[in-house]
Design a protein around this motif. Structure first.
Motif, mmCIF file in Angstrom:
data_model
loop_
_atom_site.group_PDB
_atom_site.id
_atom_site.type_symbol
_atom_site.label_atom_id
_atom_site.label_comp_id
_atom_site.label_asym_id
_atom_site.label_seq_id
_atom_site.Cartn_x
_atom_site.Cartn_y
_atom_site.Cartn_z
ATOM 1 N N ARG A 61 1.043 -1.137 0.181
ATOM 2 C CA ARG A 61 -0.468 0.410 -0.147
ATOM 3 C C ARG A 61 0.440 1.305 -0.338
ATOM 4 O O ARG A 61 0.283 2.392 -0.853
ATOM 5 C CB ARG A 61 -1.196 0.236 1.634
ATOM 6 C CG ARG A 61 -2.205 1.301 0.844
ATOM 7 C CD ARG A 61 -3.053 0.932 -0.064
ATOM 8 N NE ARG A 61 -3.898 2.001 -0.245
ATOM 9 C CZ ARG A 61 -4.759 2.249 0.298
ATOM 10 N NH1 ARG A 61 -5.480 0.823 0.904
ATOM 11 N NH2 ARG A 61 -6.103 3.144 0.256
ATOM 12 N N GLU A 85 0.516 3.760 -3.661
ATOM 13 C CA GLU A 85 0.277 5.274 -3.021
ATOM 14 C C GLU A 85 0.411 6.262 -3.959
ATOM 15 O O GLU A 85 0.196 7.590 -4.618
ATOM 16 C CB GLU A 85 0.525 6.254 -1.311
ATOM 17 C CG GLU A 85 -0.777 4.942 -0.129
ATOM 18 C CD GLU A 85 -2.533 5.091 -0.776
ATOM 19 O OE1 GLU A 85 -2.104 6.630 -0.803
ATOM 20 O OE2 GLU A 85 -3.029 4.545 -1.244
ATOM 21 N N ARG A 98 -1.450 5.987 -7.491
ATOM 22 C CA ARG A 98 -3.037 6.933 -7.368
ATOM 23 C C ARG A 98 -2.473 8.314 -8.573
ATOM 24 O O ARG A 98 -1.700 8.706 -7.124
ATOM 25 C CB ARG A 98 -3.710 6.488 -5.900
ATOM 26 C CG ARG A 98 -3.997 5.205 -6.302
ATOM 27 C CD ARG A 98 -4.151 5.020 -3.917
ATOM 28 N NE ARG A 98 -5.098 5.172 -4.324
ATOM 29 C CZ ARG A 98 -6.685 4.903 -3.353
ATOM 30 N NH1 ARG A 98 -5.548 3.724 -2.559
ATOM 31 N NH2 ARG A 98 -7.772 5.331 -3.388
ATOM 32 N N ARG A 113 -7.633 12.050 -0.140
ATOM 33 C CA ARG A 113 -7.469 11.362 1.185
ATOM 34 C C ARG A 113 -6.664 11.941 2.304
ATOM 35 O O ARG A 113 -7.190 11.580 3.569
ATOM 36 C CB ARG A 113 -6.862 9.867 0.617
ATOM 37 C CG ARG A 113 -7.589 8.880 -0.154
ATOM 38 C CD ARG A 113 -7.154 7.885 -1.330
ATOM 39 N NE ARG A 113 -6.344 8.671 -1.758
ATOM 40 C CZ ARG A 113 -5.075 8.679 -1.714
ATOM 41 N NH1 ARG A 113 -4.686 8.299 -0.795
ATOM 42 N NH2 ARG A 113 -4.488 8.964 -2.601
ATOM 43 N N SER A 131 0.744 10.385 1.948
ATOM 44 C CA SER A 131 -1.549 10.445 2.314
ATOM 45 C C SER A 131 -1.480 9.488 3.664
ATOM 46 O O SER A 131 -0.429 9.205 4.589
ATOM 47 C CB SER A 131 -1.023 9.800 1.294
ATOM 48 O OG SER A 131 -1.144 8.488 1.622
ATOM 49 N N SER A 153 -2.883 6.724 4.238
ATOM 50 C CA SER A 153 -2.497 5.663 4.035
ATOM 51 C C SER A 153 -1.218 5.210 4.274
ATOM 52 O O SER A 153 -0.424 4.276 4.599
ATOM 53 C CB SER A 153 -3.520 5.281 2.796
ATOM 54 O OG SER A 153 -4.379 5.468 2.584
ATOM 55 N N GLN A 154 -0.320 6.042 3.439
ATOM 56 C CA GLN A 154 1.068 5.997 3.893
ATOM 57 C C GLN A 154 1.595 6.052 5.105
ATOM 58 O O GLN A 154 2.258 5.086 5.691
ATOM 59 C CB GLN A 154 1.578 6.501 3.184
ATOM 60 C CG GLN A 154 2.069 6.436 1.455
ATOM 61 C CD GLN A 154 2.014 7.892 0.555
ATOM 62 O OE1 GLN A 154 2.256 8.228 0.338
ATOM 63 N NE2 GLN A 154 3.406 7.106 -0.470
#
Length: 268
Positions: free
Chosen positions: A219, A223, A226, A231, A238, A240-241
């Motif tokens: 992930r 990222e 993307r 986000r 990000s 998520s990172q």
């Protein structure tokens, strides 16, 4: 893009169809695996249903966190944005209406740990058997993302031209890297790895941690491929990172402790 499929005269979202397929296939895998290992599959169905509650709330709460600027703006100017109960519901839906995978994962993990403690379940066995559920379900979910257009890749010379994307009209007509399909393939490969290790009774009690370790790396790097930025970003990374880094570190610490405890018995 194929956001909807017409079934008996009604448009049905392909994303939801993929999610339902993911729940069905992944659920069957868990139940069959549990029975083969001498467990009552009904116990695992209940366990997954409990996890689904955490996934639902965790995913929406995490989405709301990524919308923190909008939340602060609304709270700061309540009279401007909330003029009636209808506008209040609309604003809540706007801030918390989406869902973030990592939020769902963390929410599901939390409620499962609490449930296991209350019911005195063998969380080691439950986590090993259910570890494969997550990447297998995620495989179907990412296929749904690709078809639905809810997330998309960066502009690229290789990929697919986005068309008829009503969620993000500005990306139409641009060649995008198929990051959703890449992550789907990697999730499927991760599922087969976990299923193999479980079948061979290797790394007992560590399969879910292994999932977190590997997926966090997947992930973190995908990222960068993307193209969406809504986000939320912090320190150039990000949301998520940042979560990926934390999960990776947590998994590494877990395995350091794990191998110290099982230095003479751990099967690799």
């Amino acid at each position: 893009m194929l956001p909807n499929i017409n079934i008996f005269g009604k448009d049905v979202a392909t994303y939801m169809l993929c999610v339902l397929a993911g729940v069905f296939v992944s659920g069957i895998y868990v139940c069959r695996t549990a029975k083969k290992r001498g467990h009552d599959d009904n116990d695992y169905i209940v366990f997954l249903l409990i996890a689904a509650i955490g996934v639902f709330f965790g995913g929406h709460i995490m989405y709301g966190i990524t919308q923190i600027r909008a939340f602060i703006e609304v709270v700061t100017h309540l009279s401007k944005y909330i003029t009636s109960f209808t506008t209040f519901i609309g604003m809540v839906s706007y801030i918390f209406g989406g869902s973030v995978f990592y939020g769902g994962l963390l929410g599901g993990m939390l409620i499962c740990v609490i449930y296991a403690k209350i019911k005195k379940l063998d969380l080691t066995e439950y986590s090993d058997i259910c570890a494969g559920f997550v990447p297998l379900f995620h495989f179907f979910g990412r296929i749904g993302c690709f078809l639905g257009g809810c997330c998309y890749g960066i502009e690229s010379s290789f990929g697919f031209i986005t068309k008829d994307n009503t969620l993000n009209p500005s990306i139409n007509g641009v060649v995008r890297f198929p990051v959703q399909l890449l992550e789907a393939a990697l999730n499927l490969g991760l599922f087969f790895l976990l299923a193999y290790l479980l079948r061979k009774n290797k790394l007992k009690g560590g399969l879910f941690a292994l999932y977190l370790l590997i997926y966090s790396v997947i992930r973190f790097f995908d990222e960068f491929l993307r193209g969406d930025s809504y986000r939320g970003f912090l320190f150039g990374l990000s949301t998520s990172q940042i979560i990926s880094i934390l999960l990776f570190v947590g998994a590494v610490v877990y395995f350091v402790c794990y191998f110290r405890r099982h230095k003479n018995t751990a099967k690799l």
